[in-house]
Enzyme design. Structure first.
Site, PDB file in Angstrom:
ATOM      1  N   GLN A  52       0.811  -1.197   0.000  1.00 32.44           N
ATOM      2  CA  GLN A  52       0.000   0.000   0.000  1.00 32.44           C
ATOM      3  C   GLN A  52       0.856   1.264   0.000  1.00 32.44           C
ATOM      4  OE1 GLN A  52      -2.436  -0.992   3.356  1.00 32.44           O
ATOM      5  NE2 GLN A  52      -0.666  -1.503   4.587  1.00 32.44           N
ATOM      6  N   GLU A 107      -0.812   0.924  13.336  1.00 32.37           N
ATOM      7  CA  GLU A 107      -0.404   2.180  13.962  1.00 32.37           C
ATOM      8  C   GLU A 107      -0.279   2.066  15.472  1.00 32.37           C
ATOM      9  OE1 GLU A 107      -3.664   5.292  14.373  1.00 32.37           O
ATOM     10  OE2 GLU A 107      -4.505   3.946  12.878  1.00 32.37           O
ATOM     11  N   ASP A 127      -0.300  -7.453  11.632  1.00 26.24           N
ATOM     12  CA  ASP A 127      -0.423  -6.557  10.488  1.00 26.24           C
ATOM     13  C   ASP A 127       0.439  -7.094   9.349  1.00 26.24           C
ATOM     14  OD1 ASP A 127      -1.402  -3.351  10.220  1.00 26.24           O
ATOM     15  OD2 ASP A 127       0.041  -4.051   8.735  1.00 26.24           O
ATOM     16  N   ASP A 158      -0.082 -11.948   7.121  1.00 26.81           N
ATOM     17  CA  ASP A 158      -1.469 -11.846   6.686  1.00 26.81           C
ATOM     18  C   ASP A 158      -2.341 -12.415   7.801  1.00 26.81           C
ATOM     19  OD1 ASP A 158      -4.009 -12.538   5.568  1.00 26.81           O
ATOM     20  OD2 ASP A 158      -3.140 -12.521   3.572  1.00 26.81           O
ATOM     21  N   ALA A 159      -3.296 -11.629   8.294  1.00 26.74           N
ATOM     22  CA  ALA A 159      -4.120 -12.063   9.421  1.00 26.74           C
ATOM     23  C   ALA A 159      -4.891 -13.346   9.110  1.00 26.74           C
ATOM     24  CB  ALA A 159      -5.089 -10.953   9.824  1.00 26.74           C
ATOM     25  N   ASP A 176      -9.303  -4.247  12.727  1.00 30.23           N
ATOM     26  CA  ASP A 176      -8.880  -2.844  12.556  1.00 30.23           C
ATOM     27  C   ASP A 176      -8.198  -2.751  11.195  1.00 30.23           C
ATOM     28  OD1 ASP A 176      -8.298  -0.209  12.862  1.00 30.23           O
ATOM     29  OD2 ASP A 176      -6.722  -0.493  14.352  1.00 30.23           O
TER      30      ASP A 176
END
Length: 330
Positions: A52, A107, A127, A158-159, A176
């Protein structure tokens, strides 16, 4: 929330100021005919990871703001609204939450809020993007203590894969995640098959799942919010949606909380648990305000009641915008 990041008359992204600060703006394209702009002091960082585009802005109105794939994710001045709404209701409704798994949350703000609860013994934050996590650890000073907390387990993965491979279960699982955009890294984590086959088996008895569910305003709630709500209803017995206004998002925002055990508690009981179970003071939520968030306006509640779309890998809904994966194919 949007599509593109534009910086008129601003060509450097190393934190230096342009000649004329009055010409420095962040512009988010929310839809084809709608934009949302922020005046800037500076751009602190800009880069593209494997997954991203990441931008950290110093805005005049909202302080430091994290932007991913052109979409406002979190602003210093009001992120507590989003994160208190995401984290505390599920922990307060659970009889004795000890373990919590955060999908995304790079974050660190969700972990920060969860670690305020005295009963918590372990928070696992997973994350996919190591660069986002490193970036936030360096720049977001409000979360430095959370990242150093010995109860926090930080996983870069990767969750979906992480939950598939883990043997342990959790009292609370939190989504989240970034909003589902075409070409983004996480839209599959909003699907019925993921909720049913991977996430739900990783919950303990009385376990609760909660996820952010995107824009939930009068003109935006049918983008993904109503679909996510309806999809979760196919998997869990008890489901509640709630919304509130987040100023830096320029919209109402939505969350969905779900369990196979009823999780209703009275306002007074929630207030009592906040006093007894949380270190520090919540800025936004109390018992009365949480229940007010679950009372949706007629238009939104009707849409949720009548929604038939179920989110799948092959029949996904996206909000306006594009992720890095999609951009690479153009």
């Amino acid at each position: 929330m949007g599509e593109a990041v534009m910086f008129p008359n601003y060509h450097e992204f190393n934190g230096t100021k342009p000649r004329d600060m009055n010409d420095s703006w962040f512009e988010e394209v929310i839809d084809d005919n709608l934009k949302w702009s922020f005046a800037l002091n500076s751009v602190l960082h800009r880069g593209i990871s494997e997954y991203q585009e990441i931008v950290l802005l110093d805005t005049k109105r909202f302080g430091k703001a994290l932007v991913i794939d052109g979409k406002m994710q979190s602003a210093e001045s009001d992120e507590f609204i989003y994160h208190e709404c995401l984290i505390h209701p599920s922990l307060l409704c659970h009889p004795n939450p000890k373990t919590l798994f955060i999908m995304g949350g790079g974050e660190g703000s969700s972990a920060r809020e969860a670690l305020k609860h005295k009963s918590i013994e372990k928070v696992t934050m997973c994350d996919i993007d190591e660069e986002v996590v490193a970036f936030c650890r360096q720049h977001l000073t409000a979360n430095k203590e959370a990242f150093r907390n010995k109860l926090l387990e930080l996983v870069i993965n990767d969750a979906k894969i992480e939950l598939e491979e883990r043997k342990d279960k959790f009292d609370i699982i939190v989504g989240d995640l970034a909003d589902p955009v075409e070409g983004g890294p996480c839209y599959q984590l909003y699907t019925k098959s993921f909720y049913q086959d991977i996430l739900k088996p990783r919950l303990n008895p009385h376990g609760i799942f909660v996820t952010q569910a995107g824009p939930a305003g009068v003109f935006t709630h049918q983008e993904v919010f109503s679909s996510i709500y309806n999809t979760i209803k196919q998997v869990f017995k008890y489901v509640v949606a709630y919304t509130t206004h987040v100023p830096s998002f320029a919209d109402e925002w939505g969350w969905v909380m779900a369990s196979d055990s009823p999780f209703f508690i009275e306002e007074e009981t929630m207030d009592k648990k906040i006093r007894e179970m949380i270190n520090g003071e919540l800025l936004y939520l109390d018992g009365a305000s949480f229940y007010s968030l679950t009372v949706l306006n007629k238009m939104v509640s009707s849409s949720l009641k009548n929604e038939t779309h179920v989110y799948t890998e092959h029949n996904a809904r996206f909000i306006h915008g594009q992720g890095v994966g999609k951009k690479d194919t153009i």
